[in-house]
Design a protein around this motif. Sequence first.
Motif, PDB file in Angstrom:
ATOM      1  N   ASN A  54      19.531  -5.593   4.628  1.00  0.00           N
ATOM      2  CA  ASN A  54      18.843  -6.829   4.064  1.00  0.00           C
ATOM      3  C   ASN A  54      19.823  -7.957   3.912  1.00  0.00           C
ATOM      4  OD1 ASN A  54      16.342  -5.641   3.759  1.00  0.00           O
ATOM      5  ND2 ASN A  54      17.200  -4.241   2.297  1.00  0.00           N
ATOM      6  N   THR A  56      21.445 -10.932   2.156  1.00  0.00           N
ATOM      7  CA  THR A  56      21.807 -11.590   0.669  1.00  0.00           C
ATOM      8  C   THR A  56      22.524 -12.651   0.639  1.00  0.00           C
ATOM      9  OG1 THR A  56      21.716  -8.976   0.195  1.00  0.00           O
ATOM     10  CG2 THR A  56      22.531 -10.467  -1.489  1.00  0.00           C
ATOM     11  N   MET A 196      19.724 -19.821  -5.441  1.00  0.00           N
ATOM     12  CA  MET A 196      20.516 -19.319  -4.629  1.00  0.00           C
ATOM     13  C   MET A 196      20.878 -20.286  -3.445  1.00  0.00           C
ATOM     14  SD  MET A 196      18.616 -15.693  -3.179  1.00  0.00           S
ATOM     15  CE  MET A 196      18.139 -14.572  -4.515  1.00  0.00           C
ATOM     16  N   TYR A 198      22.072 -19.758   0.246  1.00  0.00           N
ATOM     17  CA  TYR A 198      22.182 -18.972   1.142  1.00  0.00           C
ATOM     18  C   TYR A 198      22.469 -19.636   2.345  1.00  0.00           C
ATOM     19  CZ  TYR A 198      17.068 -20.635   1.596  1.00  0.00           C
ATOM     20  OH  TYR A 198      15.986 -21.317   1.824  1.00  0.00           O
ATOM     21  N   MET A 201      25.662 -16.108   3.768  1.00  0.00           N
ATOM     22  CA  MET A 201      24.913 -14.790   3.539  1.00  0.00           C
ATOM     23  C   MET A 201      25.834 -13.609   3.591  1.00  0.00           C
ATOM     24  SD  MET A 201      21.041 -15.460   4.375  1.00  0.00           S
ATOM     25  CE  MET A 201      20.593 -14.617   3.152  1.00  0.00           C
ATOM     26  N   VAL A 203      25.333  -9.053   4.562  1.00  0.00           N
ATOM     27  CA  VAL A 203      24.621  -7.992   4.926  1.00  0.00           C
ATOM     28  C   VAL A 203      25.220  -6.537   4.729  1.00  0.00           C
ATOM     29  CG1 VAL A 203      24.603  -7.886   7.274  1.00  0.00           C
ATOM     30  CG2 VAL A 203      22.874  -6.591   5.960  1.00  0.00           C
ATOM     31  N   PRO A 266      17.011 -15.040   2.254  1.00  0.00           N
ATOM     32  CA  PRO A 266      17.346 -13.770   1.358  1.00  0.00           C
ATOM     33  C   PRO A 266      16.248 -12.831   1.327  1.00  0.00           C
ATOM     34  CG  PRO A 266      17.780 -15.883   0.265  1.00  0.00           C
ATOM     35  CD  PRO A 266      16.813 -16.389   1.388  1.00  0.00           C
ATOM     36  N   GLY A 267      16.504 -11.584   1.494  1.00  0.00           N
ATOM     37  CA  GLY A 267      15.867 -10.505   1.549  1.00  0.00           C
ATOM     38  C   GLY A 267      15.234  -9.969   2.982  1.00  0.00           C
TER      39      GLY A 267
END
Length: 352
Positions: A54, A56, A196, A198, A201, A203, A266-267
């Motif tokens: 995922n 982040t 956030m 992003y 990022m 992972v 994100p996610g």
Amino acid sequence: MKTQLRYITLCATIAICACNSGEEESPNIDIAAPVSVEQITTGSLSRFTITTGNATAEKVIKLNAQIGGTYILKNHPSYKRPFKLGDRVKAGQPFVEIQDQEYVNGIGLEAAKMNLELTQQEYDKQKSVFDKGGVTVRELKNSELSLTRARNELESAEIRLAKMKINIPISGTIVELPQYTSGSQIQQGDPLVTIMDYSRMYVDVSLPENTMMDIQTGQKVQITNYSLPDDTLSGSITELSPAIDINTRTYLAKVRFNNPNLLIRPGMFVKTLIKINQKNDIVVIPKEVIISDQRGKRVFVVQENTAFERIIETGMENDDMIEVISGLEENERLVTKGFETLRDRSKVKVLQ
């Protein structure tokens, strides 16, 4: 009459024998099978490991109210309306004000300023007298201590007052914004916003144990999202765990990557492609031309319109190509289409 019948029967027998003799002497016709070929060359082949995780955001900040009071949401300076979910924001922009006059009175900011002014004057006076020998060191130090306390009190008052005005802490995007009616009362600790950034990022991925000796920090990684298969981002491994999970036989790695166009959210579930090994100047052929059975792995090559079967030994492979360790030589003509029905030494016709 009987003699005539015998003569006819004899002629018929001779004719039948002649026909049978002609069939036995007919030459066999070997039909050439149509095939496509390509010349075998050397090339490079890379081996990859594919993992998922995922995505982040690198920077995430959640703000809670440090005091209770009346909630006032400010306007976004670019849109001239109150901030809302999904807004892009910049660090330092005024965001929320919490009003509480009783709290302001309890801070005593003006009193703290006046006290600092008086203690500064007293210290300056004591210092002047001390230089002339009129006061002791102890008396001067006591005056200096009072000045320090007055400065601390003013600084503390300013810090407490600043809790009433909340600015955007980092540039990014508002991803959580609780719904409070402007002018309503909120309590200390109530959530205000989550922001956030992003544009960068990371992972966390689990890698198989057998890759541990081949993967190092700084190694390049390709990142894709299943809903955006044509958009590939480049990242690198920044952290590696030295410990193997005894249940999964994997170890953890952290992959960081830039996300300049904010395509990865994100996610999101992303796929990482990590190069483990690469071989150069090796014989490489398409995996789809290999026939595998109890005899091993076989392919066909063409020499002077005849197909010859070759038993091969293979090595490293990826999704489409495979290394041939033995059984084939560079510049041979490999059958790539029409090999399914061939046998060793079959006649073939090469299609252009």
